[in-house]
Design a protein around this motif. Structure first.
Motif, short mmCIF file in Angstrom:
data_model
loop_
_atom_site.label_atom_id
_atom_site.label_comp_id
_atom_site.label_asym_id
_atom_site.label_seq_id
_atom_site.Cartn_x
_atom_site.Cartn_y
_atom_site.Cartn_z
N ALA A 144 8.40 27.63 71.46
CA ALA A 144 8.39 28.90 72.20
C ALA A 144 9.81 29.26 72.63
O ALA A 144 10.20 30.43 72.61
CB ALA A 144 7.47 28.79 73.42
N ALA A 145 10.60 28.25 73.02
CA ALA A 145 11.97 28.53 73.45
C ALA A 145 12.88 28.84 72.26
O ALA A 145 13.87 29.55 72.40
CB ALA A 145 12.52 27.33 74.23
N CYS A 146 12.55 28.31 71.09
CA CYS A 146 13.35 28.58 69.88
C CYS A 146 13.20 30.03 69.42
O CYS A 146 14.15 30.65 68.94
CB CYS A 146 12.90 27.67 68.73
SG CYS A 146 13.56 25.98 68.82
N ARG A 147 11.99 30.56 69.57
CA ARG A 147 11.65 31.86 68.96
C ARG A 147 12.61 32.99 69.34
O ARG A 147 13.18 33.63 68.45
CB ARG A 147 10.19 32.22 69.27
CG ARG A 147 9.61 33.21 68.26
CD ARG A 147 8.13 33.45 68.49
NE ARG A 147 7.37 32.21 68.52
CZ ARG A 147 6.58 31.81 69.51
NH1 ARG A 147 6.45 32.57 70.60
NH2 ARG A 147 5.91 30.69 69.44
N PRO A 148 12.82 33.24 70.66
CA PRO A 148 13.69 34.38 71.00
C PRO A 148 15.11 34.23 70.50
O PRO A 148 15.84 35.22 70.39
CB PRO A 148 13.64 34.42 72.54
CG PRO A 148 13.11 33.10 72.96
CD PRO A 148 12.25 32.61 71.85
N HIS A 149 15.52 33.00 70.21
CA HIS A 149 16.89 32.79 69.71
C HIS A 149 16.94 32.77 68.19
O HIS A 149 18.01 32.56 67.60
CB HIS A 149 17.45 31.48 70.26
CG HIS A 149 17.63 31.48 71.75
ND1 HIS A 149 18.56 32.27 72.38
CD2 HIS A 149 16.97 30.82 72.73
CE1 HIS A 149 18.48 32.08 73.69
NE2 HIS A 149 17.51 31.22 73.93
N GLY A 150 15.79 32.92 67.53
CA GLY A 150 15.78 32.89 66.07
C GLY A 150 16.04 31.52 65.49
O GLY A 150 16.52 31.39 64.36
N VAL A 151 15.73 30.48 66.26
CA VAL A 151 15.97 29.11 65.80
C VAL A 151 14.72 28.58 65.11
O VAL A 151 13.62 28.70 65.64
CB VAL A 151 16.34 28.19 66.98
CG1 VAL A 151 16.42 26.73 66.52
CG2 VAL A 151 17.66 28.62 67.59
N GLU A 152 14.88 27.98 63.94
CA GLU A 152 13.78 27.35 63.21
C GLU A 152 13.94 25.83 63.24
O GLU A 152 14.99 25.30 62.90
CB GLU A 152 13.80 27.83 61.75
CG GLU A 152 12.67 27.23 60.93
CD GLU A 152 12.88 27.41 59.42
OE1 GLU A 152 13.44 28.44 59.02
OE2 GLU A 152 12.50 26.49 58.69
N LEU A 153 12.88 25.14 63.65
CA LEU A 153 12.89 23.67 63.60
C LEU A 153 12.78 23.27 62.14
O LEU A 153 11.76 23.54 61.48
CB LEU A 153 11.72 23.11 64.42
CG LEU A 153 11.64 21.58 64.49
CD1 LEU A 153 12.83 20.99 65.24
CD2 LEU A 153 10.33 21.13 65.14
N ALA A 154 13.82 22.62 61.61
CA ALA A 154 13.89 22.38 60.17
C ALA A 154 13.84 20.90 59.80
O ALA A 154 13.81 20.55 58.62
CB ALA A 154 15.17 22.99 59.60
N GLY A 155 13.80 20.02 60.80
CA GLY A 155 13.74 18.60 60.48
C GLY A 155 13.68 17.77 61.74
O GLY A 155 13.85 18.29 62.84
N GLY A 156 13.40 16.49 61.56
CA GLY A 156 13.34 15.65 62.73
C GLY A 156 12.93 14.24 62.44
O GLY A 156 12.67 13.86 61.30
N ASP A 157 12.89 13.47 63.52
CA ASP A 157 12.54 12.07 63.44
C ASP A 157 11.83 11.70 64.74
O ASP A 157 12.32 11.98 65.83
CB ASP A 157 13.81 11.22 63.29
CG ASP A 157 13.51 9.74 63.28
OD1 ASP A 157 12.76 9.30 62.39
OD2 ASP A 157 13.99 9.03 64.17
N LEU A 158 10.65 11.10 64.59
CA LEU A 158 9.89 10.69 65.77
C LEU A 158 9.88 9.17 65.87
O LEU A 158 9.73 8.49 64.86
CB LEU A 158 8.45 11.20 65.68
CG LEU A 158 8.30 12.71 65.64
CD1 LEU A 158 6.85 13.08 65.37
CD2 LEU A 158 8.77 13.33 66.96
N ALA A 159 10.03 8.66 67.08
CA ALA A 159 10.00 7.21 67.25
C ALA A 159 9.37 6.88 68.59
O ALA A 159 9.28 7.73 69.49
CB ALA A 159 11.41 6.63 67.16
#
Lengths: 332, 332
Positions: B106-121
């Motif tokens: 939700a916080a990414c949206r207004p800034h036009g940021v796309e979550l493109a990768g990650g790592d969960l541990a």
């Protein structure tokens, strides 16, 4: 409630000055690294946490090399050319930063990786390290994707599986220091002790298969990923992404020398470790029948890609369903 | 010594499936995100650690928003357009992942940021979160750099300083839960309680000055960075990178409403918090004389860039050396 500390030049600034005085790191120093690339690139991020991914008290140099290796393995699985690294490092007081950075930068050099940014923080207890790597698509290369497997293709492994999991079990049996001198292995035989040291080394310092990945990117490879959470789980991921099934020949799985004996000493089933152990960091990929990687890559054909969605394993003449055994990072 | 857990679909895979079913995240799912950009870009990475950057027990949604905000602030300081985010998240058992991701996306949206990768541990105890952000250079923009300050330019601040540090002191006085209901502030006056709540909010949810950064990138700005480790320390960094000195007018420093009263209640010197507190996440920048940012950005001229290398502060008619006070992430 404590206020920030004072010093003329902060420890962070001093470390940065030390790094820039010794290494060519032209992108370090501003709020972000300014880059420009005229070709497609891939970005991956991966973590190393003390007590989760590596044993407590591990030498900072080994932590650095392992961190880089597991990230490079992701780029290998894309067929990418590594270029830039971004580090987030949170460590407890007394951590040997310079030892860590010397090892990291020495390990970056042969791969052509430049440390281009980062963030340093104090951690209350454990060492947490996150590396983000950016790699470019080689000229005449294609991205290797996990959704590219097709029925009729052959299934291949880039190296042995299960050995790293055996190494992890060994690491969990004692402190890293003890293990480096090969105590705590729990066996008398010198051959098994050698196998144990090799397994520990394989666990602590994986070898990313970048050359193999680039070779696959230049050929008609189907699907590919790197085996990090266990062969069975990652094969399920490959099949799910590609919309197909697979049959693994249990007898064909490549195992390290004396792996069965080592597993006996550890009271583990070799096939279970090979299928579900994880952290192997070898490429799992598919190729059309008749195409094989050059011998120098030491790859093994382990089965076939099938129509349908079933993932199965053949062992002693019987074919059964292969459940998605392996490591679950959330453990839910 | 425990072996990996088993389940049909791992918790990680299920979380990923949930994310992809609810949000447009076309780059998630392979070993790395495949990208292609035809313009220069900037990459930054920053960490948030429980007990270091935010109080223990903070709501996962607030952690997510703070993580994004402090990273966006680095891109703001470059004049960049945020594009892609890569997340490494290590959390203890029972962490509300979906709450975290809902807030992050939700916080990414207004800034036009796309979550493109990650790592969960899994983390043994504390929550560690690292975000890497990639932002592009806007058309008709230039990169804002910290080495661009020149003697004769005026020194500006994008907002008030010291308030976040006051908020951090408040956060350290009690659990986050207590503070959200504004207990534990240690004062009876409603006005100061309001100021305390505002300070806590300012500390927990910084507002990255992306619009200001882009405005500066289109104008003849000199040097710029974001104030994260304390105005004095970051001003020293700006001056060191640019090879110049500076004089700050202590009386001109912008402070939040009732900041002096709040500091009195906290038994702190307002000027000390303003100069050395840190985590303000406002832009510190230089402009040629006669050029001022539009009023909507609420910027304040706080001094001048000088020849030489001295960094000084004028207070009550006396000019003294300003030491590089502030937060030191290594505390060495």
């Amino acid at each position: 409630v404590s206020l920030p500390r004072r010093s003329r030049l902060s420890g962070e600034d001093r470390l940065l000055a030390w790094l820039r005085s010794r290494y060519a790191l032209p992108h370090l120093g501003d709020d972000a690294a300014m880059l420009a690339l005229d070709r497609p690139f891939a970005v991956t991020t991966d973590s190393q946490i003390e007590g989760v991914h590596f044993p407590p008290g591990l030498d900072p140099g080994r932590i650095a090399r392992r961190l880089l290796a597991i990230n490079l393995s992701d780029l290998a699985a894309m067929g990418a050319e590594p270029r830039f690294a971004f580090l987030a490092l949170a460590v407890p007081e007394g951590f040997a930063h310079r030892r860590f950075f010397r090892a990291l930068l020495a390990a970056c050099r042969p791969h052509g990786v430049e440390l281009a940014g980062g963030d340093l923080a104090r951690s209350p207890r454990l060492t947490y390290a996150v590396l983000t790597l950016l790699g470019t698509l080689p000229s005449r290369g294609r991205w290797l994707r996990r959704d590219g497997a097709r029925p009729g293709q052959r299934l291949w492994l880039g190296g042995t599986v299960g050995e790293s999991a055996a190494g992890q079990l060994l690491a969990a049996m004692g402190t890293a220091g003890k293990l480096e001198s090969s105590e705590g292995v729990g066996t008398e035989s010198p051959a098994i002790r050698r196998a144990a040291r090799h397994a520990l080394d394989r666990h602590l310092e994986p070898r990313p298969q970048l050359d193999l990945g680039r070779w696959l990117g230049r050929r008609k490879a189907g699907g590919a990923l790197d085996v990090s959470d266990g062969l069975a789980r990652d094969l399920h991921r490959l099949c799910r992404a590609s919309g197909c099934g697979a049959t693994v020949d249990g007898a064909a799985l490549p195992l390290a020398p004396r792996f069965a004996e080592l597993c006996r000493a550890l009271d583990r089933d070799p096939l279970e470790l090979a299928l579900a152990g994880g952290e192997d960091y070898v490429l799992l990929f598919t190729l059309p029948p008749g195409l094989a990687p050059p011998q120098e890559f030491c790859c093994t054909e382990i089965g076939s890609i099938d129509a349908g969605t079933k993932v199965r394993c053949t062992r002693a003449g019987r074919t059964r369903a292969l459940p998605p055994l392996g490591w679950d990072h959330l453990g839910m």
